[in-house]
Scaffold this motif. Structure first.
Motif, PDB file in Angstrom:
ATOM      1  N   ALA A   1      21.905   9.169 -32.455  1.00  0.00           N
ATOM      2  CA  ALA A   1      22.062   8.089 -31.479  1.00  0.00           C
ATOM      3  C   ALA A   1      22.528   8.596 -30.112  1.00  0.00           C
ATOM      4  CB  ALA A   1      23.009   7.020 -32.008  1.00  0.00           C
ATOM      5  N   PRO A   2      23.550   9.458 -30.032  1.00  0.00           N
ATOM      6  CA  PRO A   2      23.952   9.941 -28.708  1.00  0.00           C
ATOM      7  C   PRO A   2      22.852  10.726 -27.999  1.00  0.00           C
ATOM      8  CG  PRO A   2      25.663  10.422 -30.302  1.00  0.00           C
ATOM      9  CD  PRO A   2      24.488   9.907 -31.063  1.00  0.00           C
ATOM     10  N   VAL A   3      22.061  11.456 -28.748  1.00  0.00           N
ATOM     11  CA  VAL A   3      20.961  12.221 -28.149  1.00  0.00           C
ATOM     12  C   VAL A   3      19.911  11.276 -27.581  1.00  0.00           C
ATOM     13  CG1 VAL A   3      19.066  13.801 -28.647  1.00  0.00           C
ATOM     14  CG2 VAL A   3      21.339  14.243 -29.584  1.00  0.00           C
ATOM     15  N   ILE A   4      19.552  10.250 -28.344  1.00  0.00           N
ATOM     16  CA  ILE A   4      18.550   9.286 -27.882  1.00  0.00           C
ATOM     17  C   ILE A   4      19.062   8.513 -26.674  1.00  0.00           C
ATOM     18  CG2 ILE A   4      17.307   7.182 -28.498  1.00  0.00           C
ATOM     19  CD1 ILE A   4      17.051   8.363 -31.321  1.00  0.00           C
ATOM     20  N   ILE A   5      20.297   8.067 -26.729  1.00  0.00           N
ATOM     21  CA  ILE A   5      20.864   7.324 -25.608  1.00  0.00           C
ATOM     22  C   ILE A   5      20.968   8.218 -24.375  1.00  0.00           C
ATOM     23  CG2 ILE A   5      22.972   6.217 -24.763  1.00  0.00           C
ATOM     24  CD1 ILE A   5      23.173   4.897 -27.499  1.00  0.00           C
ATOM     25  N   GLY A   6      21.312   9.469 -24.564  1.00  0.00           N
ATOM     26  CA  GLY A   6      21.348  10.414 -23.454  1.00  0.00           C
ATOM     27  C   GLY A   6      19.980  10.612 -22.828  1.00  0.00           C
ATOM     28  N   MET A   7      18.954  10.706 -23.658  1.00  0.00           N
ATOM     29  CA  MET A   7      17.594  10.869 -23.147  1.00  0.00           C
ATOM     30  C   MET A   7      17.150   9.642 -22.355  1.00  0.00           C
ATOM     31  SD  MET A   7      15.649  12.772 -26.322  1.00  0.00           S
ATOM     32  CE  MET A   7      14.069  12.220 -25.742  1.00  0.00           C
TER      33      MET A   7
ATOM     34  N   ALA B   1      19.072   7.413 -20.882  1.00  0.00           N
ATOM     35  CA  ALA B   1      19.851   7.362 -19.642  1.00  0.00           C
ATOM     36  C   ALA B   1      19.330   8.372 -18.628  1.00  0.00           C
ATOM     37  CB  ALA B   1      21.329   7.635 -19.940  1.00  0.00           C
ATOM     38  N   GLY B   2      18.959   9.538 -19.091  1.00  0.00           N
ATOM     39  CA  GLY B   2      18.425  10.567 -18.201  1.00  0.00           C
ATOM     40  C   GLY B   2      17.108  10.151 -17.574  1.00  0.00           C
ATOM     41  N   PHE B   3      16.196   9.599 -18.378  1.00  0.00           N
ATOM     42  CA  PHE B   3      14.907   9.148 -17.853  1.00  0.00           C
ATOM     43  C   PHE B   3      15.088   8.008 -16.853  1.00  0.00           C
ATOM     44  CE2 PHE B   3      12.854  10.875 -21.859  1.00  0.00           C
ATOM     45  CZ  PHE B   3      12.280  11.952 -21.210  1.00  0.00           C
TER      46      PHE B   3
ATOM     47  N   VAL C   1      15.577  18.457  -2.120  1.00  0.00           N
ATOM     48  CA  VAL C   1      16.179  17.119  -2.150  1.00  0.00           C
ATOM     49  C   VAL C   1      15.894  16.433  -3.486  1.00  0.00           C
ATOM     50  CG1 VAL C   1      15.986  14.795  -1.153  1.00  0.00           C
ATOM     51  CG2 VAL C   1      16.215  16.771   0.339  1.00  0.00           C
ATOM     52  N   ALA C   2      14.640  16.447  -3.904  1.00  0.00           N
ATOM     53  CA  ALA C   2      14.266  15.769  -5.149  1.00  0.00           C
ATOM     54  C   ALA C   2      14.864  16.475  -6.361  1.00  0.00           C
ATOM     55  CB  ALA C   2      12.746  15.693  -5.275  1.00  0.00           C
ATOM     56  N   GLY C   3      14.798  17.786  -6.389  1.00  0.00           N
ATOM     57  CA  GLY C   3      15.307  18.534  -7.540  1.00  0.00           C
ATOM     58  C   GLY C   3      16.796  18.363  -7.741  1.00  0.00           C
ATOM     59  N   VAL C   4      17.552  18.562  -6.678  1.00  0.00           N
ATOM     60  CA  VAL C   4      19.005  18.442  -6.779  1.00  0.00           C
ATOM     61  C   VAL C   4      19.412  16.988  -7.024  1.00  0.00           C
ATOM     62  CG1 VAL C   4      21.171  18.671  -5.493  1.00  0.00           C
ATOM     63  CG2 VAL C   4      19.483  20.509  -5.419  1.00  0.00           C
ATOM     64  N   GLY C   5      18.809  16.075  -6.283  1.00  0.00           N
ATOM     65  CA  GLY C   5      19.160  14.663  -6.436  1.00  0.00           C
ATOM     66  C   GLY C   5      18.900  14.129  -7.824  1.00  0.00           C
ATOM     67  N   VAL C   6      17.729  14.411  -8.357  1.00  0.00           N
ATOM     68  CA  VAL C   6      17.366  13.917  -9.690  1.00  0.00           C
ATOM     69  C   VAL C   6      18.242  14.559 -10.761  1.00  0.00           C
ATOM     70  CG1 VAL C   6      15.540  13.972 -11.428  1.00  0.00           C
ATOM     71  CG2 VAL C   6      15.021  13.227  -9.116  1.00  0.00           C
ATOM     72  N   GLU C   7      18.475  15.845 -10.653  1.00  0.00           N
ATOM     73  CA  GLU C   7      19.270  16.518 -11.693  1.00  0.00           C
ATOM     74  C   GLU C   7      20.726  16.054 -11.679  1.00  0.00           C
ATOM     75  OE1 GLU C   7      19.709  18.708 -15.092  1.00  0.00           O
ATOM     76  OE2 GLU C   7      17.916  18.050 -14.051  1.00  0.00           O
TER      77      GLU C   7
ATOM     78  N   LEU D   1      24.948  12.929 -14.433  1.00  0.00           N
ATOM     79  CA  LEU D   1      25.966  11.871 -14.375  1.00  0.00           C
ATOM     80  C   LEU D   1      25.643  10.719 -15.330  1.00  0.00           C
ATOM     81  CD1 LEU D   1      26.631  11.757 -10.534  1.00  0.00           C
ATOM     82  CD2 LEU D   1      28.086  12.765 -12.311  1.00  0.00           C
ATOM     83  N   ALA D   2      24.368  10.343 -15.408  1.00  0.00           N
ATOM     84  CA  ALA D   2      23.985   9.239 -16.293  1.00  0.00           C
ATOM     85  C   ALA D   2      24.179   9.600 -17.756  1.00  0.00           C
ATOM     86  CB  ALA D   2      22.531   8.850 -16.031  1.00  0.00           C
ATOM     87  N   VAL D   3      23.786  10.803 -18.138  1.00  0.00           N
ATOM     88  CA  VAL D   3      23.936  11.227 -19.528  1.00  0.00           C
ATOM     89  C   VAL D   3      25.409  11.310 -19.900  1.00  0.00           C
ATOM     90  CG1 VAL D   3      23.576  13.152 -21.131  1.00  0.00           C
ATOM     91  CG2 VAL D   3      21.716  12.379 -19.663  1.00  0.00           C
ATOM     92  N   ARG D   4      26.203  11.881 -19.021  1.00  0.00           N
ATOM     93  CA  ARG D   4      27.646  11.984 -19.315  1.00  0.00           C
ATOM     94  C   ARG D   4      28.294  10.608 -19.415  1.00  0.00           C
ATOM     95  NH1 ARG D   4      30.086  17.177 -18.395  1.00  0.00           N
ATOM     96  NH2 ARG D   4      32.028  16.087 -17.948  1.00  0.00           N
ATOM     97  N   ALA D   5      27.912   9.686 -18.531  1.00  0.00           N
ATOM     98  CA  ALA D   5      28.477   8.336 -18.577  1.00  0.00           C
ATOM     99  C   ALA D   5      28.057   7.617 -19.860  1.00  0.00           C
ATOM    100  CB  ALA D   5      28.035   7.541 -17.354  1.00  0.00           C
TER     101      ALA D   5
END
Length: 91
Positions: free
Chosen positions: A9-15, A17-19, A61-67, A72-76
């Motif tokens: 579940a944490p892996v799926i939720i992390g994925m 959130a990341g997407f 800009v895109a690489g750093v911003g997206v990563e 942050l989203a996955v950690r949250a």
């Protein structure tokens, strides 16, 4: 190595959130780039019609911003799953 049932579940939720973070951030960065430069960001960075400076600027800009947004989203999301106990999930 296979994950235990409690670890899926944490892996799926992390994925998810990341997407989601990537999608929203890319849209926001495209909007900001267009407002700042008056042009759409380059879509084909390898095209000779796109200047090297413009291609590299958008890539950074895109690489750093997206990563950053993805991390942050996955950690949250994982912090919400653990609760406010202060523990980190082991991956």
């Amino acid at each position: 190595m296979a994950k235990k049932d409690g670890e899926v579940a944490p892996v799926i939720i992390g994925m998810v959130a990341g997407f989601a973070a990537e999608f929203v951030t890319r849209k926001a960065l495209t909007f900001a780039w267009t407002r700042a430069t008056g042009e759409e960001p380059p879509t084909d960075l390898e095209s000779p019609d796109v200047s090297l400076g413009r291609a590299l600027s958008w890539a950074v800009v895109a690489g750093v911003g997206v990563e950053v947004a993805r991390v942050l989203a996955v950690r949250a999301a994982r912090k919400q799953m653990v609760g406010s106990g202060g523990r980190d999930l082991e991956v």
